[in-house]
Design an enzyme around this catalytic site. Structure first.
Site, PDB file in Angstrom:
ATOM      1  N   ASP A   1     -25.986   7.728 -15.481  1.00  0.00           N
ATOM      2  CA  ASP A   1     -26.400   7.558 -16.820  1.00  0.00           C
ATOM      3  C   ASP A   1     -27.597   8.393 -17.267  1.00  0.00           C
ATOM      4  O   ASP A   1     -28.238   7.929 -18.532  1.00  0.00           O
ATOM      5  CB  ASP A   1     -26.255   6.255 -17.248  1.00  0.00           C
ATOM      6  CG  ASP A   1     -27.146   5.298 -16.307  1.00  0.00           C
ATOM      7  OD1 ASP A   1     -27.657   5.774 -15.242  1.00  0.00           O
ATOM      8  OD2 ASP A   1     -27.595   4.245 -16.761  1.00  0.00           O
ATOM      9  N   HIS A   2     -28.147   9.112 -16.377  1.00  0.00           N
ATOM     10  CA  HIS A   2     -29.257   9.855 -16.936  1.00  0.00           C
ATOM     11  C   HIS A   2     -29.097  11.331 -16.688  1.00  0.00           C
ATOM     12  O   HIS A   2     -30.058  12.049 -16.976  1.00  0.00           O
ATOM     13  CB  HIS A   2     -30.442   9.498 -15.877  1.00  0.00           C
ATOM     14  CG  HIS A   2     -30.928   7.888 -16.130  1.00  0.00           C
ATOM     15  ND1 HIS A   2     -31.982   7.737 -16.926  1.00  0.00           N
ATOM     16  CD2 HIS A   2     -30.282   6.918 -15.825  1.00  0.00           C
ATOM     17  CE1 HIS A   2     -32.381   6.423 -17.016  1.00  0.00           C
ATOM     18  NE2 HIS A   2     -31.198   5.720 -16.487  1.00  0.00           N
TER      19      HIS A   2
ATOM     20  N   HIS B   1     -28.846   8.974 -11.108  1.00  0.00           N
ATOM     21  CA  HIS B   1     -27.682   8.002 -11.676  1.00  0.00           C
ATOM     22  C   HIS B   1     -26.919   8.926 -12.805  1.00  0.00           C
ATOM     23  O   HIS B   1     -27.736   9.404 -13.489  1.00  0.00           O
ATOM     24  CB  HIS B   1     -28.352   6.801 -11.984  1.00  0.00           C
ATOM     25  CG  HIS B   1     -28.534   5.816 -10.885  1.00  0.00           C
ATOM     26  ND1 HIS B   1     -29.306   4.624 -11.109  1.00  0.00           N
ATOM     27  CD2 HIS B   1     -28.232   5.780  -9.534  1.00  0.00           C
ATOM     28  CE1 HIS B   1     -29.317   3.945  -9.772  1.00  0.00           C
ATOM     29  NE2 HIS B   1     -28.557   4.799  -8.959  1.00  0.00           N
TER      30      HIS B   1
ATOM     31  N   HIS C   1     -34.080  10.623 -12.168  1.00  0.00           N
ATOM     32  CA  HIS C   1     -33.224  10.355 -10.938  1.00  0.00           C
ATOM     33  C   HIS C   1     -31.689  10.800 -11.283  1.00  0.00           C
ATOM     34  O   HIS C   1     -31.471  11.063 -12.426  1.00  0.00           O
ATOM     35  CB  HIS C   1     -33.531   8.743 -10.638  1.00  0.00           C
ATOM     36  CG  HIS C   1     -32.818   7.808 -11.623  1.00  0.00           C
ATOM     37  ND1 HIS C   1     -33.516   7.833 -12.721  1.00  0.00           N
ATOM     38  CD2 HIS C   1     -32.009   6.991 -11.433  1.00  0.00           C
ATOM     39  CE1 HIS C   1     -33.007   6.710 -13.628  1.00  0.00           C
ATOM     40  NE2 HIS C   1     -32.045   6.440 -12.675  1.00  0.00           N
TER      41      HIS C   1
ATOM     42  N   ASP D   1     -36.008   4.065 -15.029  1.00  0.00           N
ATOM     43  CA  ASP D   1     -35.549   2.853 -14.575  1.00  0.00           C
ATOM     44  C   ASP D   1     -36.373   2.378 -13.542  1.00  0.00           C
ATOM     45  O   ASP D   1     -36.309   1.296 -12.733  1.00  0.00           O
ATOM     46  CB  ASP D   1     -34.410   2.989 -13.853  1.00  0.00           C
ATOM     47  CG  ASP D   1     -33.142   3.184 -14.869  1.00  0.00           C
ATOM     48  OD1 ASP D   1     -33.521   3.385 -16.224  1.00  0.00           O
ATOM     49  OD2 ASP D   1     -32.055   3.338 -14.618  1.00  0.00           O
TER      50      ASP D   1
ATOM     51  N   HIS E   1     -33.632   2.347 -21.033  1.00  0.00           N
ATOM     52  CA  HIS E   1     -32.555   1.467 -21.491  1.00  0.00           C
ATOM     53  C   HIS E   1     -33.381   0.535 -22.420  1.00  0.00           C
ATOM     54  O   HIS E   1     -34.412  -0.156 -22.215  1.00  0.00           O
ATOM     55  CB  HIS E   1     -32.185   0.633 -20.292  1.00  0.00           C
ATOM     56  CG  HIS E   1     -31.307   1.599 -19.364  1.00  0.00           C
ATOM     57  ND1 HIS E   1     -29.978   1.591 -19.389  1.00  0.00           N
ATOM     58  CD2 HIS E   1     -31.851   2.191 -18.203  1.00  0.00           C
ATOM     59  CE1 HIS E   1     -29.789   2.593 -18.535  1.00  0.00           C
ATOM     60  NE2 HIS E   1     -30.681   2.759 -17.713  1.00  0.00           N
TER      61      HIS E   1
ATOM     62  N   HIS F   1     -35.987   1.586  -7.385  1.00  0.00           N
ATOM     63  CA  HIS F   1     -34.975   1.497  -8.080  1.00  0.00           C
ATOM     64  C   HIS F   1     -34.043   2.502  -7.406  1.00  0.00           C
ATOM     65  O   HIS F   1     -32.617   2.094  -6.872  1.00  0.00           O
ATOM     66  CB  HIS F   1     -34.709   1.777  -9.471  1.00  0.00           C
ATOM     67  CG  HIS F   1     -33.432   2.111 -10.408  1.00  0.00           C
ATOM     68  ND1 HIS F   1     -32.708   0.772 -10.458  1.00  0.00           N
ATOM     69  CD2 HIS F   1     -32.707   3.055 -10.815  1.00  0.00           C
ATOM     70  CE1 HIS F   1     -31.579   1.174 -10.979  1.00  0.00           C
ATOM     71  NE2 HIS F   1     -31.722   2.629 -11.338  1.00  0.00           N
TER      72      HIS F   1
END
Length: 255
Positions: free
Chosen positions: A60-61, A58, A56, A133, A171, A114
């Site tokens: 932090d990915h 975001h 996805h 996530d 995570h 999410h």
């Protein structure tokens, strides 16, 4: 032969994963939170990337992708529905698509909730699913874009995979998830044992990811919305599981 899968801690609490085939030498990266640890692990192992799979959009990915591609010009694969928010993709996929890495089929699952357009990658021969996530160790992602019924459908889809499937989530939230889980499922002996195991692992600096789907189904309250004990605890006996899931998610958001 199953792929060799390596877990790479990134940022403060993210994980990326390398899936490697020793015969062909092909290596896939699943998500790219930051470049440094991933590049260092590739050097340590002597592996070269052939593919990058993005779950996805975001930051932090995906934020480490550009630096990784400078060293390893791999094929980047992500969701067609999320392509407008992802880094440039070489291959856009949708639910039901199957592509190959080192001769092993990779199935694409839409696990929106999410985010809209979040996907998971299931590798049946390696008994592995990369959920980022969506389904997480003892938890699930916060509903930033999707609805509770949508996330419940996504989690139910993942729960239908074989129990021996190894769940690689995005995570290291497991210890905090455990503190919440016991508030809605206090009499679950398997959960109590898992909490003790998590505490020991974290005290030793060990990761709690990956987990198995069987363990998640036995202990993760977000997968157990149909369980009578949780429904009684929430005062929702005989309620629709999607509604119970929504209540569990709301309580976690406030926890």
């Amino acid at each position: 032969m199953p792929l060799e899968i390596v877990t790479i801690p990134c940022l403060s609490d993210n994980y990326a994963f390398l899936a490697h085939d020793a015969v062909s030498g092909n290596t896939a990266l699943i998500d790219a939170p930051e470049s440094g640890p991933i590049l260092a692990e590739l050097v340590r192992l002597g592996w070269t990337l052939s593919h990058v799979l993005l779950t996805h959009h975001h930051w932090d990915h995906v934020d480490g992708l550009a630096g990784i591609l400078e060293k390893h010009p791999a094929t980047v694969i992500g969701a067609a529905a999320d392509a407008h928010r992802l880094p440039p993709l070489d291959q856009r996929v949708v639910e039901g698509d199957v592509f190959e890495i080192a001769g092993e089929p990779v199935q694409v699952l839409d696990v929106s909730g999410h985010t809209i357009g979040h996907i998971a990658f299931y590798m049946p021969q390696s008994a592995a699913v990369f959920t980022a996530d969506s389904l997480m160790a003892l938890g699930c992602g916060r509903l930033f874009e999707g609805t509770a019924p949508q996330m419940w459908a996504s989690l139910s889809k993942l729960a239908a995979l074989p129990d021996e499937t190894i769940v690689y989530s995005g995570h290291e939230y497991t210890q905090s998830n455990a503190k919440f889980a016991v508030t809605v499922d206090p009499d679950n002996a398997a959960l109590q044992q898992r909490v003790a195991d998590i505490d020991r692992a974290r005290a030793a600096g060990e990761p709690t990811v990956p987990s198995t789907l069987a363990l998640e189904k036995a202990t993760n309250p977000f997968l157990r919305a149909a369980d009578s004990a949780i429904q009684v605890q929430l005062g929702m006996t005989d309620s629709d599981p999607a509604s119970v899931f929504a209540e569990v998610r709301t309580r976690k958001d406030r926890f």
